[in-house]
Write a protein that holds these residues in place. Structure first.
Motif, PDB file in Angstrom:
ATOM      1  N   VAL A 273      28.661  52.383  39.339  1.00  0.00           N
ATOM      2  CA  VAL A 273      29.921  51.480  39.129  1.00  0.00           C
ATOM      3  C   VAL A 273      29.943  50.312  39.732  1.00  0.00           C
ATOM      4  O   VAL A 273      29.523  50.052  41.242  1.00  0.00           O
ATOM      5  CB  VAL A 273      31.412  52.210  39.347  1.00  0.00           C
ATOM      6  N   ALA A 274      30.352  49.113  39.204  1.00  0.00           N
ATOM      7  CA  ALA A 274      30.377  47.830  39.858  1.00  0.00           C
ATOM      8  C   ALA A 274      31.741  47.783  40.587  1.00  0.00           C
ATOM      9  O   ALA A 274      32.709  47.016  40.443  1.00  0.00           O
ATOM     10  CB  ALA A 274      30.680  46.664  38.636  1.00  0.00           C
ATOM     11  N   MET A 275      31.347  48.791  41.696  1.00  0.00           N
ATOM     12  CA  MET A 275      32.742  48.595  42.712  1.00  0.00           C
ATOM     13  C   MET A 275      32.133  48.719  43.925  1.00  0.00           C
ATOM     14  O   MET A 275      31.153  49.573  44.108  1.00  0.00           O
ATOM     15  CB  MET A 275      33.933  49.446  42.508  1.00  0.00           C
ATOM     16  N   ARG A 337      31.007  39.211  46.128  1.00  0.00           N
ATOM     17  CA  ARG A 337      29.926  40.114  45.578  1.00  0.00           C
ATOM     18  C   ARG A 337      30.363  40.505  44.322  1.00  0.00           C
ATOM     19  O   ARG A 337      31.669  40.288  43.923  1.00  0.00           O
ATOM     20  CB  ARG A 337      29.351  41.244  46.389  1.00  0.00           C
ATOM     21  N   PRO A 338      29.324  40.725  43.195  1.00  0.00           N
ATOM     22  CA  PRO A 338      29.889  41.335  41.934  1.00  0.00           C
ATOM     23  C   PRO A 338      30.909  42.489  42.016  1.00  0.00           C
ATOM     24  O   PRO A 338      30.533  43.422  43.049  1.00  0.00           O
ATOM     25  CB  PRO A 338      28.600  41.716  41.352  1.00  0.00           C
ATOM     26  N   GLY A 339      31.542  42.739  41.001  1.00  0.00           N
ATOM     27  CA  GLY A 339      32.437  43.953  40.787  1.00  0.00           C
ATOM     28  C   GLY A 339      33.517  43.930  41.463  1.00  0.00           C
ATOM     29  O   GLY A 339      34.086  42.770  42.128  1.00  0.00           O
ATOM     30  N   VAL A 340      34.420  45.083  41.818  1.00  0.00           N
ATOM     31  CA  VAL A 340      35.569  44.931  42.576  1.00  0.00           C
ATOM     32  C   VAL A 340      35.293  45.327  43.949  1.00  0.00           C
ATOM     33  O   VAL A 340      34.646  46.156  44.070  1.00  0.00           O
ATOM     34  CB  VAL A 340      36.855  45.743  41.986  1.00  0.00           C
ATOM     35  N   LEU A 341      36.264  45.239  44.758  1.00  0.00           N
ATOM     36  CA  LEU A 341      36.110  45.654  46.392  1.00  0.00           C
ATOM     37  C   LEU A 341      37.278  46.465  46.429  1.00  0.00           C
ATOM     38  O   LEU A 341      38.469  46.292  46.348  1.00  0.00           O
ATOM     39  CB  LEU A 341      35.996  44.677  47.354  1.00  0.00           C
ATOM     40  N   GLY A 379      35.340  37.285  43.726  1.00  0.00           N
ATOM     41  CA  GLY A 379      35.817  36.074  44.159  1.00  0.00           C
ATOM     42  C   GLY A 379      36.891  36.281  45.339  1.00  0.00           C
ATOM     43  O   GLY A 379      37.096  35.183  45.733  1.00  0.00           O
ATOM     44  N   GLY A 380      37.518  37.438  45.468  1.00  0.00           N
ATOM     45  CA  GLY A 380      38.626  37.517  46.506  1.00  0.00           C
ATOM     46  C   GLY A 380      39.854  37.211  45.748  1.00  0.00           C
ATOM     47  O   GLY A 380      39.933  36.892  44.599  1.00  0.00           O
ATOM     48  N   ALA A 381      40.937  37.357  46.797  1.00  0.00           N
ATOM     49  CA  ALA A 381      42.144  36.970  46.395  1.00  0.00           C
ATOM     50  C   ALA A 381      42.746  36.034  47.667  1.00  0.00           C
ATOM     51  O   ALA A 381      42.450  36.644  48.739  1.00  0.00           O
ATOM     52  CB  ALA A 381      43.067  38.239  45.928  1.00  0.00           C
TER      53      ALA A 381
END
Length: 394
Positions: A273-275, A337-341, A379-381
């Motif tokens: 999974v992209a997380m 990095r790719p995906g969600v954190l 990309g963050g927030a």
């Protein structure tokens, strides 16, 4: 193993897990209301009667007809006796909360608003309101056939109370999925202080209760070493609907989950999974059983269980997928990095979300103090930005 390889985004993995659960949903059963708390409805619930079933007094006071002053008749009290004689203009009867309002009554004058003068009832006024009726009208809460709760709704105590007041004695619920846990790894020890090179089993004391909080039945937890044959044996159970494993999902020489699933003829639904944390998660199925294979690192495993396991169990119970919430950030959160954190957070005094300390794939103390999980996009927030959030099922 018939591999339908899916390398989904975080959202796609949740959708795939929910769909896999729905496809494996268990049949329904009928249970009495007293045994239905926290169960999930397998069929719509409709009212069997009017609620209230009659015009009822909302206050202690007097049922009155016409304008006062009024002459007094016999009291009307809550209970199965229904007043037969109608009230006529200028008449009143003392009445208690919940009692049937006599035919002909215009309203109920509450006890605080009336007074007796020379044996007659006088309206002393209802401050701030002009002649409120204080009557609960028949059918104002429900009529026969009204939809109370749709299939897939979780039965809370207030919902059970509504079902009872609407005349139901039993409801149709989805049978609870049976789950089991297998903790994989030579390094895992079950008690005491771990020796050098070993770690405590943190999953057997925690994961079964998390599953139970989601509506599954989980009374089985076992451990297996880093051996292919023993991993196959641990994954080869056929007496449960959902088997959760921890560890063994990566690609090292000691990771045997993929090979075990292949030997068992399982079909991969989600592979990776992209997380972060939680990239190595696997979701697979074979006839009659789903496999949710979590990473071995503690926080990675538990965050995967929240992010992917919750919609999976939602599906098994026929519930709509639990959707993320939203919180605003108290600080900037970097994520190049790719995906969600996924990050554990607490709400500060202003209601803003702040990532907690002591959180990494292998740490648990931060998660233990968290109010929820942030889902930070690639990309963050920035501070003040709204980001998605996941509630913790504990």
């Amino acid at each position: 193993m018939t591999a339908r390889l899916v390398r989904p985004s975080w959202t796609e993995a949740r959708e795939a897990a929910h769909a896999a659960g729905l496809a494996a949903r268990r049949p329904a059963e009928v249970v009495p209301l007293r045994a239905a708390a926290a169960r999930t409805l397998g069929a719509d619930v409709r009212s069997l009667t009017r609620v209230p079933g009659f015009d009822a007094s909302a206050m202690d006071g007097w049922a009155v007809a016409g304008d006062g002053p009024w002459t007094l008749g016999d009291p009307v009290v809550a209970g199965p006796v229904v007043p037969s004689a109608p009230l006529r203009a200028g008449q009143a009867r003392p009445i208690t909360t919940g009692a049937v309002v006599p035919v002909g009554a215009d309203r109920v004058l509450r006890s605080e608003s009336g007074r007796l003068e020379a044996g007659r009832l006088v309206d002393g006024g209802d401050p701030g309101r002009r002649h409120p009726r204080h009557v609960r009208l028949a059918g104002e809460e429900a009529e026969p056939g009204d939809l109370l709760f749709a299939a897939g709704t979780t039965l809370t105590p207030p919902r059970l109370a509504v079902a009872a007041v609407c005349g139901l004695d039993e409801v149709t619920v989805v049978r609870q999925p049976r789950a089991a846990l297998a903790v994989l790894g030579d390094e895992v020890t079950g008690s005491g202080i771990p020796a050098a090179g070993t770690v405590r089993d943190v999953f057997s004391p925690s994961v079964p209760d998390i599953l139970r909080s989601l509506g599954a039945v989980c009374d089985s937890a076992a451990r297996a070493p880093d051996d292919l044959d023993e991993t196959v044996e641990a994954l080869g159970r056929s007496d449960v609907d959902l088997l959760i494993t921890t560890g063994g999902t990566a690609h090292s020489s000691t990771d045997h989950v993929r090979a075990a699933l292949d030997r068992l003829g399982a079909e991969l639904v989600v592979e990776g999974v992209a997380m972060r944390p939680g990239q190595p998660l696997l979701l697979a199925r074979r006839p009659g059983i789903l496999h949710l294979c979590l990473p071995g690192n503690p926080m990675a495993a538990l965050t995967c269980l929240v992010a992917i396991g919750v919609p999976l169990v939602d599906g098994l119970l026929g519930r709509p997928q639990t959707r993320p919430g939203s919180v605003s950030l108290a600080v900037d959160v970097e994520h190049p990095r790719p995906g969600v954190l996924l990050q554990a957070y607490r709400l500060d005094d202003e209601g803003l979300a702040r990532p907690v300390a002591r959180q990494s794939s292998a740490m648990l103390r931060g998660l233990a103090e968290a109010d929820g999980l942030l889902v930070v996009p690639q990309g963050g927030a920035r501070r003040g930005d709204p980001v998605r959030s996941l509630a913790l099922p504990w």
